[in-house]
Design a protein around this motif. Structure first.
Motif, PDB file in Angstrom:
ATOM      1  N   MET A 103      13.914  25.971 -15.290  1.00 48.49           N
ATOM      2  CA  MET A 103      14.496  25.059 -16.543  1.00 48.49           C
ATOM      3  C   MET A 103      16.570  24.753 -16.337  1.00 48.49           C
ATOM      4  SD  MET A 103      11.705  23.991 -19.913  1.00 48.49           S
ATOM      5  CE  MET A 103      12.441  22.923 -19.706  1.00 48.49           C
ATOM      6  N   GLU A 104      16.455  26.654 -17.387  1.00 53.30           N
ATOM      7  CA  GLU A 104      18.034  26.930 -16.793  1.00 53.30           C
ATOM      8  C   GLU A 104      18.598  26.635 -15.346  1.00 53.30           C
ATOM      9  OE1 GLU A 104      19.302  29.500 -20.314  1.00 53.30           O
ATOM     10  OE2 GLU A 104      19.029  30.789 -18.135  1.00 53.30           O
ATOM     11  N   ASP A 105      17.998  26.821 -14.590  1.00 55.45           N
ATOM     12  CA  ASP A 105      18.116  26.345 -13.396  1.00 55.45           C
ATOM     13  C   ASP A 105      18.562  24.850 -12.584  1.00 55.45           C
ATOM     14  OD1 ASP A 105      18.905  29.296 -12.569  1.00 55.45           O
ATOM     15  OD2 ASP A 105      17.548  29.885 -12.069  1.00 55.45           O
ATOM     16  N   LEU A 106      17.337  24.905 -12.577  1.00 51.70           N
ATOM     17  CA  LEU A 106      17.631  22.611 -12.721  1.00 51.70           C
ATOM     18  C   LEU A 106      18.379  22.305 -13.535  1.00 51.70           C
ATOM     19  CD1 LEU A 106      13.216  22.444 -12.792  1.00 51.70           C
ATOM     20  CD2 LEU A 106      15.677  22.420 -11.019  1.00 51.70           C
ATOM     21  N   PHE A 107      18.766  22.546 -14.721  1.00 49.83           N
ATOM     22  CA  PHE A 107      19.640  21.747 -15.273  1.00 49.83           C
ATOM     23  C   PHE A 107      21.155  22.485 -15.075  1.00 49.83           C
ATOM     24  CE2 PHE A 107      17.158  22.427 -19.202  1.00 49.83           C
ATOM     25  CZ  PHE A 107      16.583  21.926 -19.274  1.00 49.83           C
ATOM     26  N   ARG A 108      21.756  23.540 -14.115  1.00 51.95           N
ATOM     27  CA  ARG A 108      22.783  23.862 -13.503  1.00 51.95           C
ATOM     28  C   ARG A 108      22.779  23.557 -12.352  1.00 51.95           C
ATOM     29  NH1 ARG A 108      21.600  28.450 -13.886  1.00 51.95           N
ATOM     30  NH2 ARG A 108      22.811  28.851 -15.717  1.00 51.95           N
ATOM     31  N   LEU A 109      21.846  23.173 -10.889  1.00 48.07           N
ATOM     32  CA  LEU A 109      21.614  21.720 -10.479  1.00 48.07           C
ATOM     33  C   LEU A 109      22.179  20.870 -10.534  1.00 48.07           C
ATOM     34  CD1 LEU A 109      18.444  24.192  -8.374  1.00 48.07           C
ATOM     35  CD2 LEU A 109      21.033  24.887  -7.919  1.00 48.07           C
ATOM     36  N   ALA A 110      21.572  19.834 -11.361  1.00 55.73           N
ATOM     37  CA  ALA A 110      21.591  18.554 -11.662  1.00 55.73           C
ATOM     38  C   ALA A 110      22.858  18.433 -12.404  1.00 55.73           C
ATOM     39  CB  ALA A 110      19.811  18.407 -12.402  1.00 55.73           C
ATOM     40  N   ALA A 111      22.774  18.987 -13.259  1.00 56.37           N
ATOM     41  CA  ALA A 111      24.993  18.476 -13.708  1.00 56.37           C
ATOM     42  C   ALA A 111      25.441  19.601 -13.997  1.00 56.37           C
ATOM     43  CB  ALA A 111      24.004  18.729 -15.296  1.00 56.37           C
ATOM     44  N   GLY A 112      25.411  20.305 -12.953  1.00 56.08           N
ATOM     45  CA  GLY A 112      26.557  21.232 -12.844  1.00 56.08           C
ATOM     46  C   GLY A 112      26.299  22.060 -13.946  1.00 56.08           C
ATOM     47  N   PRO A 113      27.413  23.653 -13.615  1.00 59.21           N
ATOM     48  CA  PRO A 113      27.506  24.810 -14.255  1.00 59.21           C
ATOM     49  C   PRO A 113      28.690  24.040 -15.730  1.00 59.21           C
ATOM     50  CG  PRO A 113      29.162  25.098 -12.724  1.00 59.21           C
ATOM     51  CD  PRO A 113      28.255  23.881 -12.070  1.00 59.21           C
ATOM     52  N   TYR A 114      29.163  23.419 -15.767  1.00 61.04           N
ATOM     53  CA  TYR A 114      30.194  22.417 -16.353  1.00 61.04           C
ATOM     54  C   TYR A 114      29.277  22.368 -18.335  1.00 61.04           C
ATOM     55  CZ  TYR A 114      31.996  22.768 -12.131  1.00 61.04           C
ATOM     56  OH  TYR A 114      31.930  22.904 -10.569  1.00 61.04           O
ATOM     57  N   VAL A 115      30.566  22.179 -18.796  1.00 61.37           N
ATOM     58  CA  VAL A 115      29.782  21.889 -20.670  1.00 61.37           C
ATOM     59  C   VAL A 115      30.118  20.439 -20.014  1.00 61.37           C
ATOM     60  CG1 VAL A 115      31.020  21.574 -23.003  1.00 61.37           C
ATOM     61  CG2 VAL A 115      31.050  23.936 -21.333  1.00 61.37           C
TER      62      VAL A 115
END
Length: 286
Positions: A103-115
Motif C-alpha cells: 500500500m505504501e508503494d502504491l501511494f507513492r506510485l499513484a500520488a508521488g513521493p511528495y507531501v
C-alpha cells in the motif's frame, strides 16, 4: 503552558485511539495483528485528498474516506485473511506486513513521493473558535475523535452486532451454533475498524495539513505498542492507553527527558516496562 500541553496530549491521544481501535477490534475477534491497518489509515488521508475535488467540506470528505476504507477493509478480510484462517498466526502476520508495504508503494506510485496538503473547510467556521490553550483545529479533531468513540461504544454495547462480536471473540463454533453469522460479523468488524481508521487519516491530514505515502509508518508500530499497553483485544483499555500515551508524550518532550528520548521512542519505553512488570497490559486479563 500546562493546559496547552494537556490539550496537545489529549488531542494526540484521541488520534492514537482512532488509529489503534481497528487494530484492537480485529485482534479481539481473529487474534491477528493487522499491521496493514496503518495502510488503511494512510488510504483514508489520500481518499480525503481525492474527495477534495468533489467537496471541500471536512465532514463530507471524512464520510467518503470512511466509506472507501471500510470497503477496502472488508475486501482485505475476504480476500487475504479469510483464506488464511486455520494457518499458523505467523502467516496472516506476514501477509499483513506485505499488504502494508504494498500500500505504501502504491501511494507513492499513484500520488508521488511528495507531501500533499489537505486544506478542508470546516462547517460554520468552527475551526476559528480558539481559546488561550486550545486551537480550533484541536477542537475539531477532539470532537471528531470523541464522536467516533461514542459511536463505537454504542455499536459494541447496544447492538446485536456488538453482541455477535463478543460471542465470536469467545469461540467461533459456539457462536455459529447459536445462530450467529460469523463471517458477516467478522466482515462488519473490519468494516467499522477500517472506516474509523479512514476518519483518523483525514483528521490527521487536516490537523497537520499534510498527507504523505509514509504517514502510516510510525502509527504502524506505535499502534502495536498502544494495543499491548491497553491489553490486546481490550477496546477501552486501548482508548485509555492512547490518551495516557498522548499526554505523557506531550509533557515529556518539553521536559529535560525530551533531550534524551525522541517523542516516538516513549511508546516503546512504556511498552518495555509493561512487558516486564505487567505483560498482559495495563487493562488486560491474565
Amino acid at each position: 503552558m500546562f493546559w496547552q500541553q494537556l490539550a496537545n496530549g489529549v488531542t494526540m491521544g484521541g488520534i492514537y485511539a482512532l488509529i489503534t481501535l481497528g487494530l484492537t477490534m480485529v485482534y479481539g475477534v481473529l487474534r491477528i495483528l493487522h499491521i496493514s491497518h496503518a495502510g488503511v489509515f494512510a488510504l483514508g488521508a489520500y481518499a480525503g485528498v481525492v474527495a477534495l475535488s468533489l467537496s471541500g467540506n471536512l465532514v463530507v470528505i471524512t464520510l467518503i474516506a470512511m466509506a472507501v476504507c471500510g470497503l477496502v477493509g472488508m475486501l482485505m478480510q475476504r480476500w487475504v485473511y479469510r483464506p488464511l484462517m486455520g494457518s499458523s498466526r505467523i502467516v496472516p502476520l506476514i501477509a499483513s506486513i506485505g499488504m502494508f508495504i504494498l500500500m505504501e508503494d502504491l501511494f507513492r506510485l499513484a500520488a508521488g513521493p511528495y507531501v500533499l496538503p489537505l486544506p478542508a473547510e470546516v462547517p460554520f467556521g468552527l475551526d476559528q473558535i480558539t481559546t488561550s490553550f486550545v486551537t480550533g483545529n484541536q477542537l475539531i479533531v477532539l470532537s471528531g475523535a470523541v464522536g467516533l468513540l461514542i459511536l463505537t461504544w454504542l455499536v459494541i454495547n447496544h447492538t446485536r452486532l456488538g453482541l455477535a462480536w463478543k460471542a465470536t471473540e469467545q469461540d467461533f463454533e459456539t457462536a455459529a451454533s447459536c445462530g450467529i453469522n460469523v463471517d458477516q460479523a467478522v466482515a462488519m468488524n473490519f468494516l467499522l475498524g477500517s472506516a474509523i481508521a479512514g476518519a483518523a487519516g483525514v483528521l490527521v491530514g487536516f490537523y497537520y495539513n499534510s498527507v504523505s505515502p509514509t504517514m502510516g509508518s510510525v502509527p504502524a508500530y506505535k499502534a502495536m505498542a498502544i494495543a499491548v499497553l491497553g491489553g490486546l483485544g481490550n477496546v477501552w483499555g486501548t482508548v485509555v492507553a492512547s490518551v495516557l500515551l498522548g499526554v505523557t508524550e506531550a509533557f515529556l518532550v518539553t521536559s529535560p527527558v525530551g533531550l534524551l528520548l525522541p517523542r516516538d521512542s516513549i511508546a516503546f519505553v512504556a511498552l518495555i516496562l509493561v512487558l516486564l512488570f505487567r505483560p498482559y497490559g495495563l487493562f488486560g486479563r491474565r
